[in-house]
Motif scaffolding. Sequence first.
Motif, PDB file in Angstrom:
ATOM      1  N   GLN A  85       3.055  11.919  -0.059  1.00  0.00           N
ATOM      2  CA  GLN A  85       3.741  11.056  -1.014  1.00  0.00           C
ATOM      3  C   GLN A  85       5.234  11.335  -0.909  1.00  0.00           C
ATOM      4  O   GLN A  85       5.659  12.329  -0.325  1.00  0.00           O
ATOM      5  CB  GLN A  85       3.264  11.308  -2.447  1.00  0.00           C
ATOM      6  N   THR A  87       9.327   9.793  -0.218  1.00  0.00           N
ATOM      7  CA  THR A  87      10.101   8.799   0.518  1.00  0.00           C
ATOM      8  C   THR A  87      10.495   9.352   1.880  1.00  0.00           C
ATOM      9  O   THR A  87      10.541  10.561   2.089  1.00  0.00           O
ATOM     10  CB  THR A  87      11.375   8.408  -0.255  1.00  0.00           C
ATOM     11  N   ARG A  89      13.525   8.279   4.869  1.00  0.00           N
ATOM     12  CA  ARG A  89      14.627   7.398   5.274  1.00  0.00           C
ATOM     13  C   ARG A  89      14.787   7.502   6.788  1.00  0.00           C
ATOM     14  O   ARG A  89      15.150   8.551   7.306  1.00  0.00           O
ATOM     15  CB  ARG A  89      15.906   7.807   4.548  1.00  0.00           C
ATOM     16  N   ARG A 109       2.644   4.582   8.779  1.00  0.00           N
ATOM     17  CA  ARG A 109       2.169   3.878   7.582  1.00  0.00           C
ATOM     18  C   ARG A 109       0.653   3.963   7.455  1.00  0.00           C
ATOM     19  O   ARG A 109       0.121   4.037   6.354  1.00  0.00           O
ATOM     20  CB  ARG A 109       2.628   2.422   7.611  1.00  0.00           C
ATOM     21  N   HIS A 114       1.024   6.185   1.252  1.00  0.00           N
ATOM     22  CA  HIS A 114       1.686   6.339  -0.049  1.00  0.00           C
ATOM     23  C   HIS A 114       3.143   6.788   0.067  1.00  0.00           C
ATOM     24  O   HIS A 114       3.804   7.009  -0.950  1.00  0.00           O
ATOM     25  CB  HIS A 114       0.910   7.332  -0.919  1.00  0.00           C
ATOM     26  N   GLU A 116       6.950   5.993   0.768  1.00  0.00           N
ATOM     27  CA  GLU A 116       7.847   4.843   0.751  1.00  0.00           C
ATOM     28  C   GLU A 116       8.879   4.982   1.875  1.00  0.00           C
ATOM     29  O   GLU A 116       9.631   5.954   1.928  1.00  0.00           O
ATOM     30  CB  GLU A 116       8.571   4.755  -0.601  1.00  0.00           C
ATOM     31  N   THR A 118      12.205   3.773   3.975  1.00  0.00           N
ATOM     32  CA  THR A 118      13.472   3.049   3.968  1.00  0.00           C
ATOM     33  C   THR A 118      14.005   3.069   5.392  1.00  0.00           C
ATOM     34  O   THR A 118      14.138   4.141   5.987  1.00  0.00           O
ATOM     35  CB  THR A 118      14.492   3.711   3.020  1.00  0.00           C
ATOM     36  N   THR A 278       7.917  14.774   4.307  1.00  0.00           N
ATOM     37  CA  THR A 278       7.639  13.509   4.988  1.00  0.00           C
ATOM     38  C   THR A 278       8.335  13.464   6.343  1.00  0.00           C
ATOM     39  O   THR A 278       7.794  12.904   7.303  1.00  0.00           O
ATOM     40  CB  THR A 278       8.102  12.325   4.121  1.00  0.00           C
TER      41      THR A 278
END
Length: 294
Positions: A85, A87, A89, A109, A114, A116, A118, A278
Amino acid sequence: MKQALVLSETLNFHRAAERLHMAQPPLSTAIRKLEEELGVTLFDRQPSGLSLTSVGELVLPLMRSTLLFADEIRRAAREGERGEQGTLRVGFVGSSVYSVMPQLIRAFRLRYPHVELTIEESTTADLLRALEDHSLDVALVRYPVLAQTRAQITFLRADPLVLAVSTDSALADRTTVDLSELGNTPFIVYSESRVPAMHAMTMSAFHQAGIRPPIVQEAVQVQTLLALVESGLGVALVPATAAGYAGGGTRLIALTGIPEKLSFGLALATMRDTSVPTARNFVALAEAVAQSAA
């Protein structure tokens, strides 16, 4: 709170203790201590049996919600620590969209739905600065990286240079062209200030081939170089993956005469000290994809 909830469901100390895998006396002590902390009585203890007080009926549903919320917080924390989970970038150079980037983003993905994402397009130089400023977590950049950077560079995939010419060029029917033949041919090259690595590598290729062709225009993005080539302004050295951008008025021709040491490709840039879970997952996935392709 969990003990009180189980007791409220069974209304029997013995059965509640069995469900909780504990002895009955410690359970009774825990419930009494909870009531003392709250300053209320949650259970009415009568010879005929146990029942919830009116306060207990009000408070225990709130306890259940609180426990569910606490479990959700713990789950999110565990998934965040594992990079499942949060984010991410991601920066990328435009030429990567026709090679490694779609494959990487799709795979990431699927594995981490989960997280996000960018995504930001820019030049290699700007992407490296964004990494060092911590406004990006990872970046797909052109290889080699000649500028000084604190980022760690991991080679992913070869992407050799080819010659872009317009379809009405005298070279358009050729299947290969030796770079040494192009000493008098007008060239469009990457911007020295905005895309310094690609500019330097192009100039180095000219030097190794023993030519000094006229430079008629500089550009930042590969799409712009190809558009200028199509207009007949000159020819250009572009990555092979630029075929995805080439219009009907442009041809890409294989090059010979470029030294092997001038290896071009795409690489992954990250900060060595990144603590973003991430980002670590993205790096591991990128390396696995690159090994699979190899």
